[in-house]
Design a protein around this motif. Structure first.
Motif, PDB file in Angstrom:
ATOM      1  N   LEU A   4       0.800  -1.232   0.000  1.00 47.84           N
ATOM      2  CA  LEU A   4       0.000   0.000   0.000  1.00 47.84           C
ATOM      3  C   LEU A   4       0.829   1.276   0.000  1.00 47.84           C
ATOM      4  CD1 LEU A   4      -2.752  -1.098   2.559  1.00 47.84           C
ATOM      5  CD2 LEU A   4      -2.835  -1.226   0.061  1.00 47.84           C
ATOM      6  N   GLY A   5       2.157   1.158   0.106  1.00 44.08           N
ATOM      7  CA  GLY A   5       3.009   2.332   0.025  1.00 44.08           C
ATOM      8  C   GLY A   5       3.054   3.180   1.274  1.00 44.08           C
ATOM      9  N   THR A   6       2.568   2.671   2.386  1.00 47.43           N
ATOM     10  CA  THR A   6       2.622   3.408   3.645  1.00 47.43           C
ATOM     11  C   THR A   6       2.789   2.434   4.809  1.00 47.43           C
ATOM     12  OG1 THR A   6       1.468   4.960   5.123  1.00 47.43           O
ATOM     13  CG2 THR A   6       0.105   3.383   3.916  1.00 47.43           C
ATOM     14  N   THR A   7       3.454   2.909   5.879  1.00 52.49           N
ATOM     15  CA  THR A   7       3.549   2.123   7.111  1.00 52.49           C
ATOM     16  C   THR A   7       2.589   2.663   8.169  1.00 52.49           C
ATOM     17  OG1 THR A   7       5.325   3.533   7.995  1.00 52.49           O
ATOM     18  CG2 THR A   7       5.988   1.594   6.707  1.00 52.49           C
TER      19      THR A   7
ATOM     20  N   GLU B  62      -6.459   2.833   7.302  1.00 48.54           N
ATOM     21  CA  GLU B  62      -7.859   2.846   7.714  1.00 48.54           C
ATOM     22  C   GLU B  62      -8.644   3.940   6.987  1.00 48.54           C
ATOM     23  OE1 GLU B  62      -8.963   1.401  11.752  1.00 48.54           O
ATOM     24  OE2 GLU B  62      -6.910   2.017  12.261  1.00 48.54           O
ATOM     25  N   GLN B  63      -7.982   5.043   6.677  1.00 43.24           N
ATOM     26  CA  GLN B  63      -8.639   6.087   5.881  1.00 43.24           C
ATOM     27  C   GLN B  63      -8.920   5.597   4.463  1.00 43.24           C
ATOM     28  OE1 GLN B  63      -5.986   9.440   6.196  1.00 43.24           O
ATOM     29  NE2 GLN B  63      -6.495   9.834   8.342  1.00 43.24           N
ATOM     30  N   MET B  64      -7.950   4.822   3.896  1.00 48.26           N
ATOM     31  CA  MET B  64      -8.170   4.226   2.570  1.00 48.26           C
ATOM     32  C   MET B  64      -9.403   3.325   2.592  1.00 48.26           C
ATOM     33  SD  MET B  64      -4.345   2.998   1.468  1.00 48.26           S
ATOM     34  CE  MET B  64      -2.913   4.067   1.559  1.00 48.26           C
ATOM     35  N   ILE B  65      -9.494   2.514   3.643  1.00 46.03           N
ATOM     36  CA  ILE B  65     -10.611   1.574   3.760  1.00 46.03           C
ATOM     37  C   ILE B  65     -11.925   2.339   3.889  1.00 46.03           C
ATOM     38  CG2 ILE B  65     -11.631  -0.227   5.208  1.00 46.03           C
ATOM     39  CD1 ILE B  65      -8.701  -0.998   5.968  1.00 46.03           C
ATOM     40  N   ALA B  66     -11.908   3.402   4.711  1.00 44.94           N
ATOM     41  CA  ALA B  66     -13.120   4.196   4.916  1.00 44.94           C
ATOM     42  C   ALA B  66     -13.593   4.856   3.623  1.00 44.94           C
ATOM     43  CB  ALA B  66     -12.869   5.254   5.985  1.00 44.94           C
ATOM     44  N   SER B  67     -12.618   5.120   2.713  1.00 41.99           N
ATOM     45  CA  SER B  67     -12.985   5.755   1.430  1.00 41.99           C
ATOM     46  C   SER B  67     -13.359   4.725   0.367  1.00 41.99           C
ATOM     47  CB  SER B  67     -11.828   6.623   0.929  1.00 41.99           C
ATOM     48  OG  SER B  67     -10.701   5.819   0.595  1.00 41.99           O
ATOM     49  N   GLY B  68     -13.412   3.451   0.751  1.00 42.53           N
ATOM     50  CA  GLY B  68     -13.888   2.419  -0.167  1.00 42.53           C
ATOM     51  C   GLY B  68     -12.813   1.616  -0.872  1.00 42.53           C
ATOM     52  N   ASP B  69     -11.560   1.711  -0.417  1.00 42.95           N
ATOM     53  CA  ASP B  69     -10.460   0.985  -1.055  1.00 42.95           C
ATOM     54  C   ASP B  69     -10.506  -0.482  -0.623  1.00 42.95           C
ATOM     55  OD1 ASP B  69      -7.971  -0.113  -1.809  1.00 42.95           O
ATOM     56  OD2 ASP B  69      -6.977   1.839  -1.656  1.00 42.95           O
ATOM     57  N   GLU B  70     -11.000  -1.345  -1.509  1.00 43.47           N
ATOM     58  CA  GLU B  70     -11.170  -2.760  -1.179  1.00 43.47           C
ATOM     59  C   GLU B  70      -9.834  -3.483  -1.032  1.00 43.47           C
ATOM     60  OE1 GLU B  70     -13.766  -4.578  -3.989  1.00 43.47           O
ATOM     61  OE2 GLU B  70     -15.508  -3.340  -3.417  1.00 43.47           O
ATOM     62  N   TYR B  71      -8.825  -3.059  -1.798  1.00 47.10           N
ATOM     63  CA  TYR B  71      -7.509  -3.709  -1.708  1.00 47.10           C
ATOM     64  C   TYR B  71      -6.871  -3.410  -0.352  1.00 47.10           C
ATOM     65  CZ  TYR B  71      -2.815  -5.279  -3.045  1.00 47.10           C
ATOM     66  OH  TYR B  71      -1.606  -5.933  -3.113  1.00 47.10           O
TER      67      TYR B  71
ATOM     68  N   ALA C  37      -8.475  -2.832   2.349  1.00 46.08           N
ATOM     69  CA  ALA C  37      -9.239  -3.639   3.311  1.00 46.08           C
ATOM     70  C   ALA C  37      -8.748  -5.080   3.317  1.00 46.08           C
ATOM     71  CB  ALA C  37     -10.723  -3.579   2.986  1.00 46.08           C
ATOM     72  N   LEU C  38      -8.420  -5.604   2.148  1.00 44.83           N
ATOM     73  CA  LEU C  38      -7.905  -6.971   2.040  1.00 44.83           C
ATOM     74  C   LEU C  38      -6.585  -7.124   2.784  1.00 44.83           C
ATOM     75  CD1 LEU C  38      -7.955  -9.834   0.746  1.00 44.83           C
ATOM     76  CD2 LEU C  38      -6.733  -8.828  -1.210  1.00 44.83           C
ATOM     77  N   ILE C  39      -5.660  -6.185   2.582  1.00 45.84           N
ATOM     78  CA  ILE C  39      -4.351  -6.257   3.243  1.00 45.84           C
ATOM     79  C   ILE C  39      -4.508  -6.109   4.753  1.00 45.84           C
ATOM     80  CG2 ILE C  39      -2.067  -5.201   3.414  1.00 45.84           C
ATOM     81  CD1 ILE C  39      -2.772  -6.728   0.748  1.00 45.84           C
ATOM     82  N   PHE C  40      -5.361  -5.193   5.186  1.00 45.73           N
ATOM     83  CA  PHE C  40      -5.627  -4.986   6.611  1.00 45.73           C
ATOM     84  C   PHE C  40      -6.154  -6.268   7.247  1.00 45.73           C
ATOM     85  CE2 PHE C  40      -8.158  -3.273  10.171  1.00 45.73           C
ATOM     86  CZ  PHE C  40      -7.293  -2.329  10.707  1.00 45.73           C
ATOM     87  N   ASP C  41      -7.105  -6.902   6.567  1.00 49.60           N
ATOM     88  CA  ASP C  41      -7.701  -8.137   7.098  1.00 49.60           C
ATOM     89  C   ASP C  41      -6.688  -9.282   7.087  1.00 49.60           C
ATOM     90  OD1 ASP C  41      -9.950  -9.461   8.200  1.00 49.60           O
ATOM     91  OD2 ASP C  41     -10.303 -10.459   6.289  1.00 49.60           O
ATOM     92  N   ALA C  42      -5.830  -9.318   6.061  1.00 50.83           N
ATOM     93  CA  ALA C  42      -4.818 -10.378   5.979  1.00 50.83           C
ATOM     94  C   ALA C  42      -3.827 -10.286   7.138  1.00 50.83           C
ATOM     95  CB  ALA C  42      -4.079 -10.294   4.643  1.00 50.83           C
ATOM     96  N   MET C  43      -3.424  -9.062   7.502  1.00 51.39           N
ATOM     97  CA  MET C  43      -2.501  -8.920   8.634  1.00 51.39           C
ATOM     98  C   MET C  43      -3.174  -9.352   9.921  1.00 51.39           C
ATOM     99  SD  MET C  43       0.024  -5.747   9.607  1.00 51.39           S
ATOM    100  CE  MET C  43      -1.230  -4.606  10.190  1.00 51.39           C
ATOM    101  N   ALA C  44      -4.430  -8.978  10.111  1.00 51.38           N
ATOM    102  CA  ALA C  44      -5.167  -9.409  11.303  1.00 51.38           C
ATOM    103  C   ALA C  44      -5.296 -10.930  11.333  1.00 51.38           C
ATOM    104  CB  ALA C  44      -6.537  -8.746  11.334  1.00 51.38           C
TER     105      ALA C  44
END
Length: 355
Positions: free
Chosen positions: A252-255, A261-270, A272-279
Motif C-alpha cells: 500500500l506504500g505506507t507504514t 484505515e482512511q483508505m478503507i473508509a474511502s472504499g479501497d477494497e484492496y 481492506a484486504l491487506i488490513f484483514d490479511a494482517m489481522a
C-alpha cells in the motif's frame, strides 16, 4: 522510599530521556536527530559522544544534577542471548555492545551512555529486557533443518512490562501467569509467556511470524530462494524486502495504519484486504501458540501502537476469543518499563542479573 532514576532510550532517529522519582515521572524529553546530524557518523558507536552531550544539555536545561540520581538505566542492545530481567552494566557487557556482537543498532548505545554518565557517582547502572531475551523451550528452537536453529529476538521490554501490568490487574504475578502476548507495532512479535518466561516467540527481525506495517514476516521460502539467485536483487535489497520495505508498505506504500484505515473508509477494497490479511496472520500466530497451554490460559494480550486501532483489535479478537479472553493494553511506554526494571532492583523486589 523513593529512588531517583535516569532512563535513557536511544533510537534510530531520536534519544529519549526521563527522570523518575519512584514511579512518578518528573520529566521526559524526546530529542529528535536529523539525517544531516547523524550522517556525519560512520558507525553507531561513533554517535556515542554526540548522544551523551545531547542528554547532558537536556538535563542542564531542566536544572537537574546527576548527583541526585540513585541509578541510571539504559535501553538494552543487541547482546548475546540472555534471560529476561534487569542486568548490571559490566565491562564484559560494554565490550559486547561496542563490538555489536549480535548486530548494530542505536539501542547498543543505551548501556554505554548510561555507564559514562554514571562515572564518578558510585551508583548502579542497568539495562532491562533487551530484544535478545531468549527463554525458548528446547523444543521451540527446532526449525526443521539441523543447520538452522530458531532464534529469539522480539519486543521483550514491552512484552514483559505489559505482562506484569496485566498480571497485577488479574491479582496474579507474572511468574504465575499464562499469557499469549501480541506486540503490534512497526514489527509484530507474538509470544507464549508461561510462568515468567517467553517460551516461544517468532523472531521479529528474522523473517518469521505475521507480516507487519514494515516487515514481511514468513514468506514462501521457495519463491524467496528463487529471488536470491535470479541476479536481479542484491542482498541488501532482499534484506529490505524483509525489514523496512516489506509487509503493508510493500502493498500500500505506507507504514501508517491510520492512513490505511482512511483508505478503507474511502472504499479501497484492496487496502481492506491487506488490513484483514494482517489481522488474520496475527490471529493464526496466536492460535498456533495456544497449543502450549492445553486450554489453561489466563489471557490473550494485545499491545503496541496498533492495539489502539479498534478495527484491528476487533478483527483479531473475533478470531481468537474462543481460545481465551482478550485484554487490550495499547501502546508501549518503554521509558516507564525501563524505570520499573531499575526500581524493582532498588527496592529489593528482585536481584540484578549478571551478564
Amino acid at each position: 522510599m523513593s529512588f531517583t532514576v535516569l532512563a535513557i532510550n536511544p533510537g534510530s532517529t531520536s534519544t529519549k530521556v526521563a527522570i523518575y522519582d519512584g514511579e512518578v515521572l518528573r520529566f521526559e524529553e524526546e530529542i529528535r536527530h536529523s539525517h544531516d546530524e547523524l550522517r556525519e557518523f560512520q558507525t553507531i558507536l561513533d554517535q556515542l559522544p554526540f548522544r551523551k552531550e545531547v542528554i547532558i544539555r537536556t538535563l542542564r536545561s531542566k536544572e537537574f544534577q546527576l548527583s541526585e540520581l540513585d541509578a541510571i538505566v539504559g535501553r538494552g542492545g543487541l547482546l548475546r542471548p540472555l534471560k529476561g530481567g534487569t542486568y548490571k552494566v559490566t565491562e564484559k557487557m560494554k565490550a559486547d555492545l561496542r563490538m555489536g556482537v549480535s548486530g548494530q543498532h542505536a539501542s547498543n548505545l543505551g548501556g554505554l551512555i548510561a555507564a559514562e554518565l554514571g562515572e564518578g557517582y558510585e551508583i548502579p547502572i542497568y539495562i532491562v529486557d533487551p530484544v535478545v531475551v531468549d527463554e525458548l523451550e528446547s523444543v521451540a528452537r527446532i526449525s526443521g533443518h539441523k543447520n538452522y536453529e530458531k532464534m529469539s529476538i522480539f519486543h521483550a521490554l514491552n512484552h514483559k512490562a505489559t505482562a506484569r501490568k496485566v498480571a497485577r490487574e488479574l491479582n496474579k504475578t507474572y511468574e504465575t501467569s499464562r499469557f499469549i502476548i501480541a506486540h503490534l507495532g512497526g514489527g509484530i512479535s507474538v509470544a507464549a509467556h508461561m510462568n515468567g518466561l517467553a517460551i516461544d516467540v517468532n523472531n521479529a527481525l528474522g523473517g518469521e511470524g505475521p507480516f507487519s506495517p514494515e516487515r514481511a514476516g514468513t514468506l514462501p521460502l521457495s519463491a524467496f530462494l528463487d529471488a536470491c539467485f535470479d541476479q536481479k536483487h542484491s542482498k541488501d535489497e532482499l534484506n529490505k524486502q524483509l525489514i523496512g520495505e516489506g509487509g503493508v508498505v510493500s502493498y500500500l506504500g505506507t507504514t501508517d495504519m491510520r492512513e490505511v484505515e482512511q483508505m478503507i473508509a474511502s472504499g479501497d477494497e484492496y487496502a481492506a484486504l491487506i488490513f484483514d490479511a494482517m489481522a488474520l496472520q496475527v490471529s493464526k500466530e496466536i492460535a498456533s501458540l495456544s497449543v502450549h497451554f492445553g486450554g489453561n490460559l489466563d489471557a490473550i494480550i494485545l499491545t503496541g501502537g496498533l492495539a489502539r486501532s479498534a478495527s484491528f483489535v476487533s478483527k483479531v479478537s473475533e478470531r481468537t476469543n474462543f481460545i481465551s479472553k482478550v485484554i487490550v493494553s495499547p501502546g508501549e511506554d518503554e521509558m516507564k518499563a525501563l524505570n520499573e526494571g531499575a526500581q524493582r532492583i532498588l527496592v529489593g523486589e528482585e536481584s540484578a542479573r549478571e551478564y
